[in-house]
Design a protein around this motif. Structure first.
Motif: not given
Lengths: 200, 200
Positions: A14-16, A38-40, A140-143, B4-7
């Motif tokens: 759902d998140l992604l 963190a995304i990178y 980005v969505r994972a964050a 850990d900044a990720l959801v």
């Protein structure tokens, strides 16, 4: 739905993908450098041909840079970009092959064997940079953030404005933040499985 | 690590990016149509410009089709593709614009305003198809499978062999299955954050 054939847990699906949407408005909550890093650090592992990794990201943070960017966008993309907490220019480095001997140590000759000509580099960078742009949007969505990717702009204008070296080509411009009020239109239809997948 | 900044939960991060690898060998365990449909029903939600969705997927299942494919691959990709449980040809439909009035009802004129010329369609299909190829690779991993994407082939040969209508262009060929023995090389280096991301 046949998604019970997946291993990825439903919340992550759902998140992604399933609940994630392209956002057109955002709250004022800032997006930190730590979040982008963190995304990178996650999506850098996505595969590219010969591990070439042509994607480059410019975070537009200063008011001055934002103005320089917005002037090159299509009218429909200007206001939402001017108001977004953070905007990233996704581009490719057409000189990515200089890093190949380090990035693809199995075959250090790849740099000269495949990429001595600029048109070959540009085609490969476009394809693999777009793959990485896909990973970046997922990241980005994972964050827990929403992405608003756009391709409505004067590409040559952005290239000249932000990449004076002449070696980079913009792929997409992405607004990033927490979705605001009325952030999205109703979901547009997707092609059915049988329209997309065939078997031979 | 700053993840850990990720959801997204750590298990999902590992499944999709951190522990997922490009596989070069596979077990004999088959990959079902149900798994591919589950992947599609998830990743179809990934965004494309004007919701254009140019990606098309050909599942190569028959021995005869596999032979027709393998002959167009680079030598280094032949044996592993001949032995993979399933191989998918990822291509774009350069006539994707015919579906746009349905897919992007907000602006049904987009079909003629942006895409009346074939070169404009090809460029857009390449970019957005590659984005979708990125989502597809993530989807294969979400199904607990390994992907082995390849771009080493005679593209014109594959296009003629599998897309006699002249309207499709191959983007990548992807082996899919459970990783076998010695499925991967050591992980190649990734560019550091500071090499990829700059701020203005």
């Amino acid at each position: 739905m046949t998604t019970d054939a997946l291993v990825l847990d439903t919340a992550a699906q759902d998140l992604l993908f399933r609940e994630a949407r392209t956002a057109n408005t955002f709250t004022e909550e800032p997006v930190s450098d730590e979040q982008i890093q963190a995304i990178y650090e996650l999506v850098k592992f996505g595969p590219t041909a010969l591990n070439q990794q042509p994607l480059r990201v410019v975070l537009v943070r200063s008011a001055e840079a934002r103005e320089r960017l917005v002037q090159h966008l299509s009218d429909g993309n200007k206001a939402k970009t001017a108001a977004a907490p953070l905007t990233a220019i996704l581009a490719v480095d057409n000189e990515f092959h200089e890093e190949l001997p380090t990035l693809f140590p199995h075959f250090p000759q790849a740099k000269d064997a495949f990429f001595s000509e600029r048109p070959a580099r540009e085609a490969s960078a476009q394809m693999n940079g777009a793959l990485q742009a896909g990973y970046f949007i997922i990241g980005v969505r994972a964050a827990g953030l929403a992405a608003g990717p756009m391709t409505g702009y004067d590409a040559e204008g952005i290239n000249k404005e932000f990449f004076a070296d002449g070696e980079h080509s913009v792929l997409a411009v992405v607004n990033i933040g927490k979705p605001g009020e009325n952030a999205w239109y109703p979901r547009s239809p997707r092609l059915a499985y049988d329209q997309v997948v065939t078997t031979v």
